[in-house]
Design a protein around this motif. Structure first.
Motif, PDB file in Angstrom:
ATOM      1  N   THR A 192       0.798  -1.230   0.000  1.00 28.16           N
ATOM      2  CA  THR A 192       0.000   0.000   0.000  1.00 28.16           C
ATOM      3  C   THR A 192       0.834   1.285   0.000  1.00 28.16           C
ATOM      4  O   THR A 192       0.339   2.344   0.381  1.00 28.16           O
ATOM      5  CB  THR A 192      -0.915   0.021   1.236  1.00 28.16           C
ATOM      6  N   GLY A 193       2.094   1.188  -0.458  1.00 29.37           N
ATOM      7  CA  GLY A 193       2.978   2.355  -0.391  1.00 29.37           C
ATOM      8  C   GLY A 193       2.444   3.605  -1.051  1.00 29.37           C
ATOM      9  O   GLY A 193       2.695   4.716  -0.588  1.00 29.37           O
ATOM     10  N   PHE A 194       1.693   3.449  -2.144  1.00 28.18           N
ATOM     11  CA  PHE A 194       1.200   4.626  -2.881  1.00 28.18           C
ATOM     12  C   PHE A 194      -0.048   5.220  -2.251  1.00 28.18           C
ATOM     13  O   PHE A 194      -0.482   6.310  -2.624  1.00 28.18           O
ATOM     14  CB  PHE A 194       0.911   4.245  -4.337  1.00 28.18           C
ATOM     15  N   ALA A 195      -0.653   4.467  -1.315  1.00 26.58           N
ATOM     16  CA  ALA A 195      -1.895   4.939  -0.687  1.00 26.58           C
ATOM     17  C   ALA A 195      -1.548   5.692   0.593  1.00 26.58           C
ATOM     18  O   ALA A 195      -0.619   5.326   1.304  1.00 26.58           O
ATOM     19  CB  ALA A 195      -2.799   3.754  -0.371  1.00 26.58           C
ATOM     20  N   LYS A 196      -2.298   6.763   0.874  1.00 26.50           N
ATOM     21  CA  LYS A 196      -2.056   7.483   2.124  1.00 26.50           C
ATOM     22  C   LYS A 196      -2.966   6.831   3.156  1.00 26.50           C
ATOM     23  O   LYS A 196      -4.123   7.205   3.303  1.00 26.50           O
ATOM     24  CB  LYS A 196      -2.381   8.972   1.923  1.00 26.50           C
ATOM     25  N   CYS A 197      -2.433   5.808   3.818  1.00 26.33           N
ATOM     26  CA  CYS A 197      -3.262   5.080   4.779  1.00 26.33           C
ATOM     27  C   CYS A 197      -2.520   4.927   6.106  1.00 26.33           C
ATOM     28  O   CYS A 197      -1.284   4.853   6.143  1.00 26.33           O
ATOM     29  CB  CYS A 197      -3.671   3.714   4.217  1.00 26.33           C
ATOM     30  N   GLY A 198      -3.298   4.900   7.174  1.00 23.07           N
ATOM     31  CA  GLY A 198      -2.723   4.827   8.514  1.00 23.07           C
ATOM     32  C   GLY A 198      -1.831   3.615   8.708  1.00 23.07           C
ATOM     33  O   GLY A 198      -0.820   3.692   9.417  1.00 23.07           O
ATOM     34  N   GLY A 199      -2.173   2.504   8.059  1.00 20.67           N
ATOM     35  CA  GLY A 199      -1.395   1.276   8.208  1.00 20.67           C
ATOM     36  C   GLY A 199       0.071   1.453   7.845  1.00 20.67           C
ATOM     37  O   GLY A 199       0.953   0.909   8.503  1.00 20.67           O
ATOM     38  N   ASN A 200       0.348   2.239   6.811  1.00 19.55           N
ATOM     39  CA  ASN A 200       1.746   2.489   6.424  1.00 19.55           C
ATOM     40  C   ASN A 200       2.501   3.155   7.569  1.00 19.55           C
ATOM     41  O   ASN A 200       3.677   2.879   7.798  1.00 19.55           O
ATOM     42  CB  ASN A 200       1.815   3.432   5.216  1.00 19.55           C
ATOM     43  N   TYR A 201       1.813   4.032   8.253  1.00 21.79           N
ATOM     44  CA  TYR A 201       2.458   4.768   9.339  1.00 21.79           C
ATOM     45  C   TYR A 201       2.674   3.872  10.554  1.00 21.79           C
ATOM     46  O   TYR A 201       3.717   3.957  11.220  1.00 21.79           O
ATOM     47  CB  TYR A 201       1.636   6.018   9.682  1.00 21.79           C
ATOM     48  N   ALA A 202       1.692   3.026  10.842  1.00 19.36           N
ATOM     49  CA  ALA A 202       1.826   2.115  11.984  1.00 19.36           C
ATOM     50  C   ALA A 202       3.105   1.297  11.848  1.00 19.36           C
ATOM     51  O   ALA A 202       3.861   1.110  12.803  1.00 19.36           O
ATOM     52  CB  ALA A 202       0.599   1.198  12.061  1.00 19.36           C
ATOM     53  N   ALA A 203       3.364   0.852  10.602  1.00 21.25           N
ATOM     54  CA  ALA A 203       4.539   0.013  10.360  1.00 21.25           C
ATOM     55  C   ALA A 203       5.838   0.802  10.368  1.00 21.25           C
ATOM     56  O   ALA A 203       6.928   0.228  10.420  1.00 21.25           O
ATOM     57  CB  ALA A 203       4.361  -0.713   9.021  1.00 21.25           C
ATOM     58  N   SER A 204       5.737   2.127  10.312  1.00 18.58           N
ATOM     59  CA  SER A 204       6.954   2.944  10.195  1.00 18.58           C
ATOM     60  C   SER A 204       7.419   3.537  11.522  1.00 18.58           C
ATOM     61  O   SER A 204       8.549   4.022  11.630  1.00 18.58           O
ATOM     62  CB  SER A 204       6.715   4.086   9.206  1.00 18.58           C
ATOM     63  N   ILE A 205       6.544   3.516  12.521  1.00 19.69           N
ATOM     64  CA  ILE A 205       6.847   4.210  13.783  1.00 19.69           C
ATOM     65  C   ILE A 205       8.113   3.681  14.453  1.00 19.69           C
ATOM     66  O   ILE A 205       8.942   4.452  14.925  1.00 19.69           O
ATOM     67  CB  ILE A 205       5.620   4.150  14.725  1.00 19.69           C
ATOM     68  N   LYS A 206       8.287   2.373  14.461  1.00 21.03           N
ATOM     69  CA  LYS A 206       9.437   1.792  15.141  1.00 21.03           C
ATOM     70  C   LYS A 206      10.766   2.321  14.602  1.00 21.03           C
ATOM     71  O   LYS A 206      11.645   2.716  15.369  1.00 21.03           O
ATOM     72  CB  LYS A 206       9.399   0.259  15.031  1.00 21.03           C
ATOM     73  N   SER A 207      10.906   2.366  13.286  1.00 15.76           N
ATOM     74  CA  SER A 207      12.142   2.893  12.686  1.00 15.76           C
ATOM     75  C   SER A 207      12.364   4.341  13.068  1.00 15.76           C
ATOM     76  O   SER A 207      13.492   4.753  13.366  1.00 15.76           O
ATOM     77  CB  SER A 207      12.072   2.827  11.163  1.00 15.76           C
ATOM     78  N   GLY A 208      11.273   5.109  13.032  1.00 15.87           N
ATOM     79  CA  GLY A 208      11.372   6.527  13.363  1.00 15.87           C
ATOM     80  C   GLY A 208      11.867   6.723  14.790  1.00 15.87           C
ATOM     81  O   GLY A 208      12.722   7.570  15.054  1.00 15.87           O
ATOM     82  N   GLU A 209      11.335   5.912  15.710  1.00 12.51           N
ATOM     83  CA  GLU A 209      11.726   6.027  17.120  1.00 12.51           C
ATOM     84  C   GLU A 209      13.203   5.659  17.290  1.00 12.51           C
ATOM     85  O   GLU A 209      13.939   6.316  18.011  1.00 12.51           O
ATOM     86  CB  GLU A 209      10.862   5.107  17.993  1.00 12.51           C
ATOM     87  N   LEU A 210      13.627   4.581  16.623  1.00  6.36           N
ATOM     88  CA  LEU A 210      15.030   4.150  16.722  1.00  6.36           C
ATOM     89  C   LEU A 210      15.969   5.228  16.188  1.00  6.36           C
ATOM     90  O   LEU A 210      16.979   5.535  16.810  1.00  6.36           O
ATOM     91  CB  LEU A 210      15.243   2.832  15.966  1.00  6.36           C
ATOM     92  N   ALA A 211      15.603   5.810  15.050  1.00  8.11           N
ATOM     93  CA  ALA A 211      16.449   6.853  14.459  1.00  8.11           C
ATOM     94  C   ALA A 211      16.539   8.051  15.407  1.00  8.11           C
ATOM     95  O   ALA A 211      17.618   8.624  15.590  1.00  8.11           O
ATOM     96  CB  ALA A 211      15.889   7.279  13.101  1.00  8.11           C
ATOM     97  N   GLU A 212      15.421   8.411  16.002  1.00  4.78           N
ATOM     98  CA  GLU A 212      15.414   9.554  16.931  1.00  4.78           C
ATOM     99  C   GLU A 212      16.319   9.313  18.128  1.00  4.78           C
ATOM    100  O   GLU A 212      17.050  10.206  18.558  1.00  4.78           O
ATOM    101  CB  GLU A 212      13.993   9.847  17.405  1.00  4.78           C
ATOM    102  N   GLU A 213      16.279   8.077  18.632  1.00 10.47           N
ATOM    103  CA  GLU A 213      17.146   7.734  19.767  1.00 10.47           C
ATOM    104  C   GLU A 213      18.618   7.943  19.411  1.00 10.47           C
ATOM    105  O   GLU A 213      19.432   8.288  20.253  1.00 10.47           O
ATOM    106  CB  GLU A 213      16.964   6.260  20.154  1.00 10.47           C
ATOM    107  N   LEU A 214      18.932   7.707  18.134  1.00 11.59           N
ATOM    108  CA  LEU A 214      20.323   7.867  17.687  1.00 11.59           C
ATOM    109  C   LEU A 214      20.646   9.307  17.286  1.00 11.59           C
ATOM    110  O   LEU A 214      21.753   9.597  16.838  1.00 11.59           O
ATOM    111  CB  LEU A 214      20.600   6.931  16.507  1.00 11.59           C
ATOM    112  N   GLY A 215      19.660  10.192  17.407  1.00  9.47           N
ATOM    113  CA  GLY A 215      19.911  11.606  17.122  1.00  9.47           C
ATOM    114  C   GLY A 215      19.590  12.041  15.696  1.00  9.47           C
ATOM    115  O   GLY A 215      20.019  13.110  15.259  1.00  9.47           O
ATOM    116  N   TYR A 216      18.853  11.230  14.966  1.00 11.49           N
ATOM    117  CA  TYR A 216      18.462  11.594  13.604  1.00 11.49           C
ATOM    118  C   TYR A 216      16.997  12.018  13.595  1.00 11.49           C
ATOM    119  O   TYR A 216      16.204  11.514  14.391  1.00 11.49           O
ATOM    120  CB  TYR A 216      18.682  10.416  12.647  1.00 11.49           C
TER     121      TYR A 216
END
Ligand SMILES: *Cc1c(COP(=O)(O)O)cnc(C)c1O
Length: 358
Positions: A192-216
């Protein structure tokens, strides 16, 4: 044309006194637009009513299986006090494409635009006055039926809420550090990459949190099959300027077709730049960075318009882009896009849609 019913609020909220402290998506206006869908009946009961919580069943489809799509656009106030939108037709069209993928009945494009305009007009006093601040518009559709079987819902709610938002960059266009995600993916062919749907975001949160912890600030997503080609950055599309040419990932199913992306591509071509929408390997980007050929990198999206990147970290390799300041090309795009949006420069593209006098 929708026949929109209006219910007046008994009391109105206090408008934020300090527009520099708005942030993003934290406060909501007095009213929302709502319309229901029921199988056999179609979309019905369009209305603008006081902003209030929904009452939904614990067994509601969206809570379990994320059958939901959303959009994001903004209303801007010009010096002449005109309230205007930027290419709302593109959002209406994209929401239809997202709906199609998620088996959600489509909201007709004209109805989408009419509903956005009607709500913004009712709430025109909420459109911020200060430079760079705007009224963020969040249309969304979700499956409202009570059912635990994995099937398309037979009832839906289309809603639009509004949130006054501050200038994305309180201290100017500050370039950000980006972490290239080489393990988790956001999307893959057929998904569903081309669709703007909440599910894409649910799957992306973990990476975002990890990157933030590392200062990105964000992650750069690679393709879901080979983990080799760049696709998007956080919730934005991504552009690279290499040897004077502009590169961005093609929108072939795994990448969200951004309205900002497509506008930037048109502007670049108008200005005589070559824009290449082809797969770009992260290895080639890092190489260009080390060889001094990677001139500028920026993300693009409605919230930030453009977000310059000053550092890319990929596995054990790091490259620094430019001198840590925004590049002149990124700045030119920012000035042109925001100039049109806030009515400071003439809209030669026909992208601006006026709503009302503020
Ligand atoms: C919304 C979004 C974008 C940017 O789209 P715009 O229409 O430019 O705001 C890019 N990537 C993702 C994943 C998005 O959700």
């Amino acid at each position: 044309m929708l026949d929109i019913k209006f219910t007046e609020a008994k009391t109105l909220k206090e408008k934020p006194a300090d527009e520099t402290k708005l942030g993003f998506g934290k406060i909501f206006t007095d009213y929302m637009f709502v319309m229901n869908y029921d199988k056999g009946q179609g979309w019905h009961d369009p209305r603008i009513e006081p902003y209030h919580p929904f009452e939904i069943a614990p067994g509601c489809v969206v809570l379990h299986y994320a059958q939901e799509v959303f959009e994001g656009l903004k209303a801007y106030r010009t010096k002449e006090n005109v309230i205007q939108l930027f290419r709302p037709d593109c959002n209406a069209e994209r929401m239809q494409d997202s709906c199609e993928r998620l088996c959600i009945p489509k909201v007709p494009k004209d109805d989408f635009i009419q509903a956005v305009k009607a709500l913004v007009e009712v709430e025109k006093d909420w459109v911020p006055h200060s430079e760079g601040a705007s009224l963020y518009i969040r249309p969304f559709v979700f499956a409202s039926m009570e059912q635990l079987g994995v099937h398309a819902s037979t009832s839906y709610i289309f809603c639009i809420i509004l949130s006054p938002s501050g200038a994305y960059y309180s201290t100017g266009l500050a370039p950000v550090r980006i972490y290239v995600e080489d393990e988790y993916i956001r999307s893959a062919p057929g998904l569903t990459g081309f669709a703007k749907c909440g599910g894409n975001y649910a799957a992306s949160i973990k990476s975002g949190e990890l990157a933030e912890e590392l200062g990105y600030s964000q992650v750069l997503w690679l393709d879901g099959v080979e983990h080799k080609y760049v696709e998007e950055v956080g919730s934005m599309n991504i552009f690279f300027k290499i040897d004077g040419k502009i590169y961005t990932a093609p929108c072939v199913g795994t990448v969200l077709p951004g309205v900002t992306r497509r506008s930037i591509i048109e502007l670049c071509r108008d200005w005589g730049y070559e824009v290449i929408e082809e797969k770009i390997a992260i290895a080639d980007i890092m190489k260009a960075g080390h060889e001094g050929r990677l001139e500028e990198v920026f993300g693009s999206g409605t919230a930030a318009v453009v977000s310059p990147v000053k550092e890319l970290k990929y596995m054990d390799d790091t490259i620094i882009i430019g001198d840590g300041n925004i590049g002149s090309f990124t700045q030119r795009l920012y000035d042109t896009m925001t100039g049109m949006q806030w009515g400071k420069i003439r809209d030669a593209k026909g992208w601006i849609v006026p709503v009302c006098q503020g």
